[in-house]
Design a protein around this motif. Structure first.
Motif, PDB file in Angstrom:
ATOM      1  N   ALA A  81      59.693  -0.042 -23.367  1.00  0.00           N
ATOM      2  CA  ALA A  81      61.143   0.412 -23.345  1.00  0.00           C
ATOM      3  C   ALA A  81      61.496   1.436 -22.385  1.00  0.00           C
ATOM      4  O   ALA A  81      62.601   1.433 -21.678  1.00  0.00           O
ATOM      5  N   THR A  82      60.595   2.250 -22.082  1.00  0.00           N
ATOM      6  CA  THR A  82      60.769   3.343 -20.924  1.00  0.00           C
ATOM      7  C   THR A  82      60.874   2.511 -19.533  1.00  0.00           C
ATOM      8  O   THR A  82      61.621   2.830 -18.723  1.00  0.00           O
ATOM      9  N   ALA A  83      59.851   1.699 -19.392  1.00  0.00           N
ATOM     10  CA  ALA A  83      59.849   1.067 -18.186  1.00  0.00           C
ATOM     11  C   ALA A  83      61.232   0.137 -18.041  1.00  0.00           C
ATOM     12  O   ALA A  83      61.838   0.131 -16.846  1.00  0.00           O
ATOM     13  N   GLY A  84      61.412  -0.465 -19.136  1.00  0.00           N
ATOM     14  CA  GLY A  84      62.667  -1.143 -18.913  1.00  0.00           C
ATOM     15  C   GLY A  84      63.924  -0.521 -18.549  1.00  0.00           C
ATOM     16  O   GLY A  84      64.532  -0.737 -17.663  1.00  0.00           O
ATOM     17  N   PHE A  85      63.998   0.866 -19.075  1.00  0.00           N
ATOM     18  CA  PHE A  85      65.236   1.815 -18.625  1.00  0.00           C
ATOM     19  C   PHE A  85      64.984   2.041 -17.314  1.00  0.00           C
ATOM     20  O   PHE A  85      65.989   2.415 -16.574  1.00  0.00           O
ATOM     21  N   LEU A  86      63.983   2.667 -16.973  1.00  0.00           N
ATOM     22  CA  LEU A  86      63.654   3.237 -15.528  1.00  0.00           C
ATOM     23  C   LEU A  86      63.584   2.142 -14.460  1.00  0.00           C
ATOM     24  O   LEU A  86      64.226   2.299 -13.120  1.00  0.00           O
ATOM     25  N   VAL A  87      62.963   1.102 -14.518  1.00  0.00           N
ATOM     26  CA  VAL A  87      62.915  -0.261 -13.487  1.00  0.00           C
ATOM     27  C   VAL A  87      64.070  -1.274 -13.786  1.00  0.00           C
ATOM     28  O   VAL A  87      64.554  -1.821 -12.617  1.00  0.00           O
ATOM     29  N   LEU A  88      64.192  -1.681 -14.945  1.00  0.00           N
ATOM     30  CA  LEU A  88      65.294  -2.712 -15.044  1.00  0.00           C
ATOM     31  C   LEU A  88      66.598  -2.247 -15.529  1.00  0.00           C
ATOM     32  O   LEU A  88      67.261  -3.097 -15.852  1.00  0.00           O
ATOM     33  N   HIS A  89      66.746  -0.828 -15.725  1.00  0.00           N
ATOM     34  CA  HIS A  89      68.184  -0.252 -16.325  1.00  0.00           C
ATOM     35  C   HIS A  89      68.708  -0.722 -17.390  1.00  0.00           C
ATOM     36  O   HIS A  89      69.683  -1.098 -17.762  1.00  0.00           O
ATOM     37  N   GLN A  90      67.703  -0.794 -18.470  1.00  0.00           N
ATOM     38  CA  GLN A  90      67.873  -1.129 -19.866  1.00  0.00           C
ATOM     39  C   GLN A  90      68.191   0.209 -20.625  1.00  0.00           C
ATOM     40  O   GLN A  90      67.315   0.834 -20.669  1.00  0.00           O
ATOM     41  N   ALA A  91      69.413   0.185 -21.148  1.00  0.00           N
ATOM     42  CA  ALA A  91      69.700   1.510 -21.989  1.00  0.00           C
ATOM     43  C   ALA A  91      68.944   1.687 -23.064  1.00  0.00           C
ATOM     44  O   ALA A  91      68.468   0.463 -23.894  1.00  0.00           O
ATOM     45  N   LEU A  92      68.744   2.789 -23.608  1.00  0.00           N
ATOM     46  CA  LEU A  92      67.879   3.061 -24.823  1.00  0.00           C
ATOM     47  C   LEU A  92      69.067   3.738 -25.585  1.00  0.00           C
ATOM     48  O   LEU A  92      69.844   4.739 -25.484  1.00  0.00           O
ATOM     49  N   SER A  93      68.992   3.408 -26.981  1.00  0.00           N
ATOM     50  CA  SER A  93      70.022   4.040 -28.038  1.00  0.00           C
ATOM     51  C   SER A  93      69.253   5.046 -28.809  1.00  0.00           C
ATOM     52  O   SER A  93      68.129   5.250 -28.509  1.00  0.00           O
ATOM     53  N   ALA A  94      69.952   5.702 -29.667  1.00  0.00           N
ATOM     54  CA  ALA A  94      69.415   6.542 -30.470  1.00  0.00           C
ATOM     55  C   ALA A  94      68.367   6.100 -31.330  1.00  0.00           C
ATOM     56  O   ALA A  94      67.555   6.505 -31.607  1.00  0.00           O
ATOM     57  N   LEU A  95      68.810   4.739 -31.858  1.00  0.00           N
ATOM     58  CA  LEU A  95      67.911   4.090 -32.750  1.00  0.00           C
ATOM     59  C   LEU A  95      66.436   3.781 -32.042  1.00  0.00           C
ATOM     60  O   LEU A  95      65.555   3.845 -32.503  1.00  0.00           O
ATOM     61  N   ASP A  96      66.610   3.288 -30.659  1.00  0.00           N
ATOM     62  CA  ASP A  96      65.271   3.088 -29.982  1.00  0.00           C
ATOM     63  C   ASP A  96      64.722   4.544 -29.890  1.00  0.00           C
ATOM     64  O   ASP A  96      63.491   4.505 -29.884  1.00  0.00           O
ATOM     65  N   ALA A  97      65.185   5.508 -29.802  1.00  0.00           N
ATOM     66  CA  ALA A  97      64.518   6.886 -29.503  1.00  0.00           C
ATOM     67  C   ALA A  97      63.778   6.966 -30.874  1.00  0.00           C
ATOM     68  O   ALA A  97      62.567   7.693 -31.051  1.00  0.00           O
ATOM     69  N   LEU A  98      64.400   6.966 -32.034  1.00  0.00           N
ATOM     70  CA  LEU A  98      63.872   6.925 -33.415  1.00  0.00           C
ATOM     71  C   LEU A  98      62.621   6.079 -33.363  1.00  0.00           C
ATOM     72  O   LEU A  98      61.472   6.511 -34.099  1.00  0.00           O
TER      73      LEU A  98
END
Length: 317
Positions: free
Chosen positions: A278-295
C-alpha cells in the motif's frame, strides 16, 4: 528455506533448524543484540520486493505480464549465477529434486502474481497473496500465540483489502483475484522449499540454481507475449531493476532469514507485505491511503511485532 529430506513436513524441520541456530548464537558475543537480525532481513526483503513490484506495474504495458516475469527471472538468474558461481557436482538426487521444485515454485509464484496485478490493483493483489503464508503459519504452528497473531494480521489484511487500493474485493476482477490466491499458495510453497534449499546448498548457491530453473521455464511464455519488446534497451534496463529489487535482494535476504527463523514466525511476518505494498502504491503509483487503510496497516504491523516478540521470548526461555 529447505530441509534435508524431500518428504518431511515443514513444521518439525523449521523449529529444529532454529534451535540449532539459537544454540550456536547464544554462546557468541553480542548474541542478545542479534536476535532481531532475521526480522530486519525479512522487512528489508519486503520493502525491496514491493517497490520492485510497483516498478514492474509501470513497465507492464511495454512487455506484458509474462514478459515482465521473464525479464525479472532471467536477469535475476544471470546476476545470481555470476555472483555465486555455484558448483554443480557433489549433490545427491534429492538435492537436485529440491532445487528444481523450488525453481518451479518461483516461476509459478511470479507468473501468477504478475497476471494478478495486470488485472487488479497492487494492494488487493498482495493482500490476497499473503493469505498463503498466513495459512501456512496456522497449519504448521504448534503454539496458540502464533494463531492469535495470525488472526490479528488476517483482520488487518481483510480491512485493507476491503477499503484500499481500488474499491475492495467487491470491485475486483475475479480472474485476477484467483491468480492472486494461486500466487499465495505458491508463496507458501516457496517458504517451505526455500528453507529446504537453503539447508542443502551453501550460501545462495541453491537460490541461484533454482532461479535459473525458473528463468528457463518462464522464457517461452515471455517470448510469446512480448517478443522483440524484451530487447528494447529501456525496457531491458527497467526489467533488470525489477529483477534486482524483486528477486535478487529479497530472495537472498529471505533465505538467510529462514535459516534463523521458524516457518510460522516468518509466515506471520509476511503480513507486513500488504502494508508495504500500500505504501509503494501510494508513493510510486499514486494510490491514495484512507484512514481505514492506516488502521489496517497498524493491525498487521502489531501482529508482526507480536510474532517477533514471541519468537525472541522463546529464545530467552
Amino acid at each position: 528455506m529447505s530441509a534435508p529430506s524431500p518428504a518431511p513436513a515443514p513444521a518439525p524441520s523449521a523449529p529444529s533448524t532454529t534451535a540449532a541456530a539459537t544454540t550456536s548464537s547464544s554462546t557468541a558475543p553480542g548474541a542478545g543484540t542479534s536476535r532481531f537480525g532475521p526480522v530486519a532481513l525479512v522487512v528489508s526483503a519486503g520493502l525491496s520486493v514491493q517497490f520492485g513490484a510497483a516498478l514492474a506495474v509501470m513497465i507492464m504495458p511495454r512487455a506484458g505480464a509474462a514478459g515482465v516475469v521473464t525479464l525479472r527471472l532471467a536477469a535475476a538468474a544471470i546476476v545470481l549465477l555470476l555472483i555465486c558461481r555455484p558448483k554443480v557436482r557433489g549433490y545427491a538426487r534429492a538435492d537436485w529434486t529440491t532445487v528444481v521444485v523450488f525453481g518451479i515454485t518461483m516461476a509459478a509464484m511470479n507468473g501468477l502474481f504478475y497476471q494478478a496485478v495486470d488485472r487488479i490493483p497492487l494492494g488487493p493483489a498482495v493482500t490476497l497473496e499473503v493469505l498463503g503464508p498466513l495459512a501456512l503459519s496456522v497449519v504448521v504452528s504448534r503454539r496458540l500465540v502464533n494463531l492469535l497473531w495470525a488472526g490479528l494480521a488476517l483482520a488487518g489484511i481483510v480491512l485493507l483489502s476491503g477499503h484500499g487500493g481500488g474499491g475492495g474485493f467487491g470491485s475486483l476482477d475475479l480472474v485476477g483475484a484467483a491468480f492472486a490466491l494461486g500466487a499465495g499458495a505458491m508463496w507458501a510453497a516457496y517458504i517451505v522449499f526455500s528453507a529446504r534449499t537453503g539447508r542443502r546448498f551453501p550460501q545462495a548457491d541453491g537460490l541461484a540454481l533454482a532461479m535459473a530453473v525458473a528463468a528457463v521455464l518462464s522464457l517461452p511464455l515471455g517470448i510469446i507475449e512480448a517478443g522483440p519488446a524484451l530487447l528494447v534497451p529501456s525496457t531491458l534496463a527497467l526489467g533488470i531493476g525489477v529483477a534486482i529489487m524483486s528477486s535478487v535482494l529479497p530472495y537472498t535476504l529471505e533465505m538467510l532469514a529462514l535459516r534463523r527463523l521458524p516457518a510460522p514466525t516468518f509466515a506471520i511476518l509476511m503480513s507486513l507485505e500488504p502494508a508495504i505494498a500500500a505504501t509503494a502504491g501510494f508513493l510510486v503509483l499514486h494510490q491514495a491511503l484512507s484512514a481505514l487503510d492506516a488502521l489496517a496497516i497498524a493491525l498487521v504491523i502489531a501482529a508482526s511485532m507480536g510474532a517477533v516478540r514471541s519468537q525472541t521470548t522463546r529464545k530467552r526461555g
